[in-house]
Design an enzyme around this catalytic site. Sequence first.
Site, PDB file in Angstrom:
ATOM      1  N   GLU A  32     -17.238  20.396  48.183  1.00  0.00           N
ATOM      2  CA  GLU A  32     -16.849  21.584  47.412  1.00  0.00           C
ATOM      3  C   GLU A  32     -18.080  22.458  47.171  1.00  0.00           C
ATOM      4  O   GLU A  32     -19.214  21.959  47.091  1.00  0.00           O
ATOM      5  CB  GLU A  32     -16.206  21.086  46.101  1.00  0.00           C
ATOM      6  CG  GLU A  32     -15.802  22.100  45.079  1.00  0.00           C
ATOM      7  CD  GLU A  32     -14.815  23.165  45.504  1.00  0.00           C
ATOM      8  OE1 GLU A  32     -14.941  23.695  46.610  1.00  0.00           O
ATOM      9  OE2 GLU A  32     -13.950  23.509  44.678  1.00  0.00           O
ATOM     10  N   ASP A  33     -17.856  23.758  47.087  1.00  0.00           N
ATOM     11  CA  ASP A  33     -18.979  24.670  46.851  1.00  0.00           C
ATOM     12  C   ASP A  33     -19.551  24.537  45.446  1.00  0.00           C
ATOM     13  O   ASP A  33     -20.750  24.415  45.256  1.00  0.00           O
ATOM     14  CB  ASP A  33     -18.556  26.136  47.125  1.00  0.00           C
ATOM     15  CG  ASP A  33     -17.288  26.560  46.384  1.00  0.00           C
ATOM     16  OD1 ASP A  33     -16.684  25.738  45.666  1.00  0.00           O
ATOM     17  OD2 ASP A  33     -16.900  27.739  46.527  1.00  0.00           O
TER      18      ASP A  33
ATOM     19  N   PHE B 167     -22.404  33.867  37.364  1.00  0.00           N
ATOM     20  CA  PHE B 167     -21.461  33.953  38.480  1.00  0.00           C
ATOM     21  C   PHE B 167     -22.259  34.177  39.759  1.00  0.00           C
ATOM     22  O   PHE B 167     -22.930  35.199  39.901  1.00  0.00           O
ATOM     23  CB  PHE B 167     -20.435  35.065  38.263  1.00  0.00           C
ATOM     24  CG  PHE B 167     -19.283  34.939  39.193  1.00  0.00           C
ATOM     25  CD1 PHE B 167     -18.209  34.115  38.880  1.00  0.00           C
ATOM     26  CD2 PHE B 167     -19.289  35.597  40.412  1.00  0.00           C
ATOM     27  CE1 PHE B 167     -17.146  33.954  39.769  1.00  0.00           C
ATOM     28  CE2 PHE B 167     -18.233  35.447  41.307  1.00  0.00           C
ATOM     29  CZ  PHE B 167     -17.161  34.632  40.976  1.00  0.00           C
TER      30      PHE B 167
ATOM     31  N   ASP C 275     -17.105  24.176  38.358  1.00  0.00           N
ATOM     32  CA  ASP C 275     -17.285  25.086  37.229  1.00  0.00           C
ATOM     33  C   ASP C 275     -16.537  24.492  36.025  1.00  0.00           C
ATOM     34  O   ASP C 275     -17.065  23.617  35.334  1.00  0.00           O
ATOM     35  CB  ASP C 275     -16.754  26.453  37.678  1.00  0.00           C
ATOM     36  CG  ASP C 275     -16.935  27.571  36.676  1.00  0.00           C
ATOM     37  OD1 ASP C 275     -17.851  27.501  35.857  1.00  0.00           O
ATOM     38  OD2 ASP C 275     -16.144  28.532  36.715  1.00  0.00           O
TER      39      ASP C 275
ATOM     40  N   ARG D 253     -19.578  36.016  50.971  1.00  0.00           N
ATOM     41  CA  ARG D 253     -19.572  34.625  51.435  1.00  0.00           C
ATOM     42  C   ARG D 253     -20.606  34.414  52.543  1.00  0.00           C
ATOM     43  O   ARG D 253     -21.053  33.310  52.796  1.00  0.00           O
ATOM     44  CB  ARG D 253     -18.201  34.262  52.017  1.00  0.00           C
ATOM     45  CG  ARG D 253     -17.076  34.219  50.997  1.00  0.00           C
ATOM     46  CD  ARG D 253     -15.830  33.619  51.646  1.00  0.00           C
ATOM     47  NE  ARG D 253     -14.622  33.830  50.874  1.00  0.00           N
ATOM     48  CZ  ARG D 253     -14.225  33.066  49.857  1.00  0.00           C
ATOM     49  NH1 ARG D 253     -14.970  32.052  49.480  1.00  0.00           N
ATOM     50  NH2 ARG D 253     -13.098  33.312  49.227  1.00  0.00           N
TER      51      ARG D 253
HETATM   52  P1  IMP Z   1     -13.305  25.296  38.659  1.00  0.00           P
HETATM   53  O1  IMP Z   1     -11.871  24.930  38.949  1.00  0.00           O
HETATM   54  O2  IMP Z   1     -13.436  26.170  37.453  1.00  0.00           O
HETATM   55  O3  IMP Z   1     -14.245  24.135  38.623  1.00  0.00           O
HETATM   56  O4  IMP Z   1     -13.757  26.278  39.780  1.00  0.00           O
HETATM   57  C1  IMP Z   1     -13.938  25.907  41.010  1.00  0.00           C
HETATM   58  C2  IMP Z   1     -13.756  27.066  41.959  1.00  0.00           C
HETATM   59  O5  IMP Z   1     -13.964  28.355  41.356  1.00  0.00           O
HETATM   60  C3  IMP Z   1     -14.816  26.931  42.990  1.00  0.00           C
HETATM   61  O6  IMP Z   1     -14.321  26.177  44.056  1.00  0.00           O
HETATM   62  C4  IMP Z   1     -15.101  28.352  43.370  1.00  0.00           C
HETATM   63  O7  IMP Z   1     -14.244  28.732  44.418  1.00  0.00           O
HETATM   64  C5  IMP Z   1     -14.793  29.164  42.147  1.00  0.00           C
HETATM   65  N1  IMP Z   1     -16.020  29.499  41.377  1.00  0.00           N
HETATM   66  C6  IMP Z   1     -16.443  28.964  40.223  1.00  0.00           C
HETATM   67  N2  IMP Z   1     -17.607  29.499  39.821  1.00  0.00           N
HETATM   68  C7  IMP Z   1     -17.937  30.411  40.756  1.00  0.00           C
HETATM   69  C8  IMP Z   1     -19.068  31.304  40.930  1.00  0.00           C
HETATM   70  O8  IMP Z   1     -20.015  31.371  40.137  1.00  0.00           O
HETATM   71  N3  IMP Z   1     -19.032  32.081  42.039  1.00  0.00           N
HETATM   72  C9  IMP Z   1     -18.024  32.051  42.950  1.00  0.00           C
HETATM   73  N4  IMP Z   1     -16.975  31.214  42.840  1.00  0.00           N
HETATM   74  C10 IMP Z   1     -16.929  30.414  41.753  1.00  0.00           C
HETATM   75 MG    MG Z   2     -13.973  26.708  45.889  1.00  0.00          MG
END
Ligand code: IMP
Ligand code: MG
Length: 182
Positions: free
Chosen positions: A106-107, A159, A110, A172
Amino acid sequence: MVTTLDQAINQTIDTLISESELKERVSQLAAQLSSDYASQDLMLVCILRGGVVFLTDLMRELTIPHHIDFMAVSSYRPGVRESDGMVRITLDLLTDIQGRNVLLVEDIVDTGYTVSRVLDLLSTRSPASLRVCCLLDKAERRKVEVPIDYVGFQIPDKFVVGYGLDMDEYWRNLSYIGVVRI
Ligand code: IMP
Ligand code: MG
């Protein structure tokens, strides 16, 4: 608000993690994984679309045989840069993961909602093991506890874009991780 093409053209990105720092860390992670999964059947599961650049760099540094597959989830509504816990699976795996060692690639983690949802789903399919490898960890923002086994970098609550990560689908393609200047 959603970023327009004109806005994207005029945006400036400040570097947070450089291309060479990414390259070095990805090599270290790949070396660790190549050792941890030596002689095991390994399946990398990439979460589209953000994880794809990390996956393709990571897999080329792995020195052990492995398979790959993809999933896509949607959590962000357009213009809202925060997931709300309503994570939908929009593309499922083509591969049966029963009895296999699955590593989620996963990237960024968050709030944790995305990885948590995907782990819940995949664990119902009886993999031999199920672990998580994320490039970036924004731990301050966590809303649900998720086990992360391999982390590239801890980052502050900003972000970020680049290296697969987007802001409204732009950026990207950057070979580094940056922050859009406001
Ligand atoms: P989570 O479900 O809040 O943990 O978010 C995960 C997804 O939100 C990641 O797989 C990203 O695609 C996107 N995301 C969260 N933070 C960022 C950021 O700072 N930049 C770009 N995408 C983000
Ligand atoms: Mg993602």
